[in-house]
Design an enzyme around this catalytic site. Structure first.
Site, PDB file in Angstrom:
ATOM      1  N   SER A   6       1.741  -2.885  -0.408  1.00 15.29           N
ATOM      2  CA  SER A   6       1.508  -1.686   0.386  1.00 15.29           C
ATOM      3  C   SER A   6       1.933  -1.979   1.819  1.00 15.29           C
ATOM      4  O   SER A   6       1.897  -3.125   2.274  1.00 15.29           O
ATOM      5  CB  SER A   6       0.021  -1.333   0.351  1.00 15.29           C
ATOM      6  OG  SER A   6      -0.312  -0.435   1.388  1.00 15.29           O
TER       7      SER A   6
ATOM      8  N   CYS B 149      -1.793   8.022   5.756  1.00 14.34           N
ATOM      9  CA  CYS B 149      -2.588   6.995   6.443  1.00 14.34           C
ATOM     10  C   CYS B 149      -2.040   6.713   7.838  1.00 14.34           C
ATOM     11  O   CYS B 149      -0.840   6.730   8.064  1.00 14.34           O
ATOM     12  CB  CYS B 149      -2.614   5.717   5.630  1.00 14.34           C
ATOM     13  SG  CYS B 149      -3.014   5.968   3.900  1.00 14.34           S
TER      14      CYS B 149
ATOM     15  N   GLU C  89       2.066  -2.283  -6.284  1.00 18.25           N
ATOM     16  CA  GLU C  89       1.817  -2.870  -4.964  1.00 18.25           C
ATOM     17  C   GLU C  89       0.554  -3.720  -4.995  1.00 18.25           C
ATOM     18  O   GLU C  89      -0.424  -3.398  -5.675  1.00 18.25           O
ATOM     19  CB  GLU C  89       1.714  -1.779  -3.894  1.00 18.25           C
ATOM     20  CG  GLU C  89       0.534  -0.836  -4.051  1.00 18.25           C
ATOM     21  CD  GLU C  89       0.439   0.158  -2.912  1.00 18.25           C
ATOM     22  OE1 GLU C  89       1.472   0.534  -2.372  1.00 18.25           O
ATOM     23  OE2 GLU C  89      -0.691   0.548  -2.579  1.00 18.25           O
TER      24      GLU C  89
END
Length: 408
Positions: free
Chosen positions: A324, A47, A298
């Protein structure tokens, strides 16, 4: 991964999760949600923000076990192919010079990683991972040391989710070596240490410099004088808890509000989506720690739901689980001791006033020691999530997140 583009703005994975919350709150419609779904992740790679994968990739470079550029070169860039070839050459060089991981990872190189962590505004998960790496390397590292580095290393980057820049911007601005060159101006790194290149940190930096001060701020004009990570202590976190300070709105650095208590992530998400969380609340999610989860899940979904519903500047979230790297807002995790081992977070009740003071490293419930003791006498913990198999063995042997959630 390269960033996506939605409505003319660069976007990344965190915006997708927040868009779901925005849709639940009727802030956007189905067509707008679909636009995010089709565009936020445009290709291969991790990401595009300073989330956990990229945080640790950068810190692997900072600690010296990865080659310069490893933390920031985009997956689609030809530089990544060149780096792969250079990695093979570097391995042969390390064998020839008999340089091993334990020659590279030591107290001083971990301090370089800590300085980089604070400057970049890395994921709060970096606290867990650096503690665990230090444990494996036989180096003393604790939660107090993180705050010591936060006090002296300024925050130079506001990459997503803290800001609007992304990893490819950091790469074009000079990458980790440019960040190091900026930190070196105030003597905040040790340049004498050997690295995976077979050269020292100083030799790796060479003539590196910041090419874009909009992405990497000057050391004399940082986003903040303190680092991107903060640790707090108090009567619901006697062993500490962690927040990504650089991704907290200024108005939420100090917050006081009533607790809304949930014993799992799913129940909290349901309440958030149902509109039961209001301005000022402090969402408490417990029994999600290393033992309670088990495994310390998370909490990206609840934090993103709050952000998407425009509650990230009015509502805090506290958990003995983790977040996260894409989470933003007053998202406070790793609360220790966790509920599953009798931590006071397990004794909180709806309506208890929680006081959060990030600048002064404090987090407390307005509950007396006597009241906590009385609640402990009558408290019945929920049944464990697992009763057999390997997870029970993990649950029995995993240590506190304040020690990196390593296996005892």
């Amino acid at each position: 991964m390269m960033s996506g583009l939605v409505k003319g703005e660069e976007t990344s994975l965190s915006k997708m999760f927040e868009a779901v919350g925005a849709r639940k709150a009727d802030i956007i419609d189905d067509a707008e949600l679909l636009e995010y779904e089709e565009n936020v992740c445009p290709g291969c790679g991790s990401c595009s923000g300073m989330y956990t994968a990229n945080s640790m990739n950068c810190l692997a470079e900072a600690v010296g076990i990865a080659l310069p550029g490893n933390g920031t070169i985009p997956a689609v860039d030809s530089g990544r192919i060149r780096l792969a070839k250079h990695a093979g050459m570097a391995i042969m060089n390390l064998v020839e010079k008999d340089i091993k991981a334990r020659d590279i990872i030591n107290e001083k190189s971990l301090q370089n990683a800590l300085a980089c962590d604070m400057a970049l505004g890395c994921s709060s998960n970096s606290v867990l991972h650096l503690l665990a790496i230090a444990n494996e390397a036989g180096v003393e590292l604790n939660m107090e040391i993180f705050n010591q580095f936060s006090a002296k290393v300024p925050n130079l980057c506001h990459l997503a989710p803290a800001g609007g820049t992304h990893m490819h911007d950091l790469n074009r601005a000079g990458g980790l070596m440019a960040v190091f060159s900026e930190l070196d101006k105030k003597g905040l790194i040790d340049k004498s240490l050997i690295t995976a290149t077979g050269k020292t940190v100083g030799e790796n930096i060479g003539n590196a410099h910041v090419r874009d001060y909009n992405t990497i701020r000057p050391i004399d004009d940082p986003y903040s004088e303190t680092g991107g990570i903060a640790v707090m202590w108090g009567n619901i976190a006697q062993e500490g808890c962690v927040v990504k300070r650089s991704a907290v709105a200024p108005e939420m650095l100090a917050h006081s509000g009533p607790a809304r208590v949930f014993d799992c992530e799913e129940d909290a998400i349901a309440a958030i989506y149902a509109g039961k969380i209001v301005d000022g609340d402090v969402v408490v999610i417990r029994y999600e720690g290393p033992k309670g989860g088990p495994g310390m899940r998370e909490m990206l979904n609840p934090t993103s739901a709050l952000a998407g519903m425009k509650l990230d500047k009015t509502v805090a979230l506290i958990t003995d689980g983790r977040f996260s790297g894409a989470s933003r807002g007053a998202s406070i995790g790793h609360v220790c001791p966790e509920a599953a081992v009798g931590g006071n977070i397990g004794l909180l009740q709806d309506g208890d006033i929680i006081e959060i003071d990030i600048p002064n490293a404090k987090i407390n419930a307005q509950v007396s020691d006597e009241e906590f003791a009385a609640r402990r006498e009558s408290y019945v913990a929920p049944p464990p999530n697992v009763t057999g198999g390997w997870l029970v063995r993990y649950q029995r042997n995993v240590d506190s997140s304040a020690k990196g959630a390593v296996m005892k």
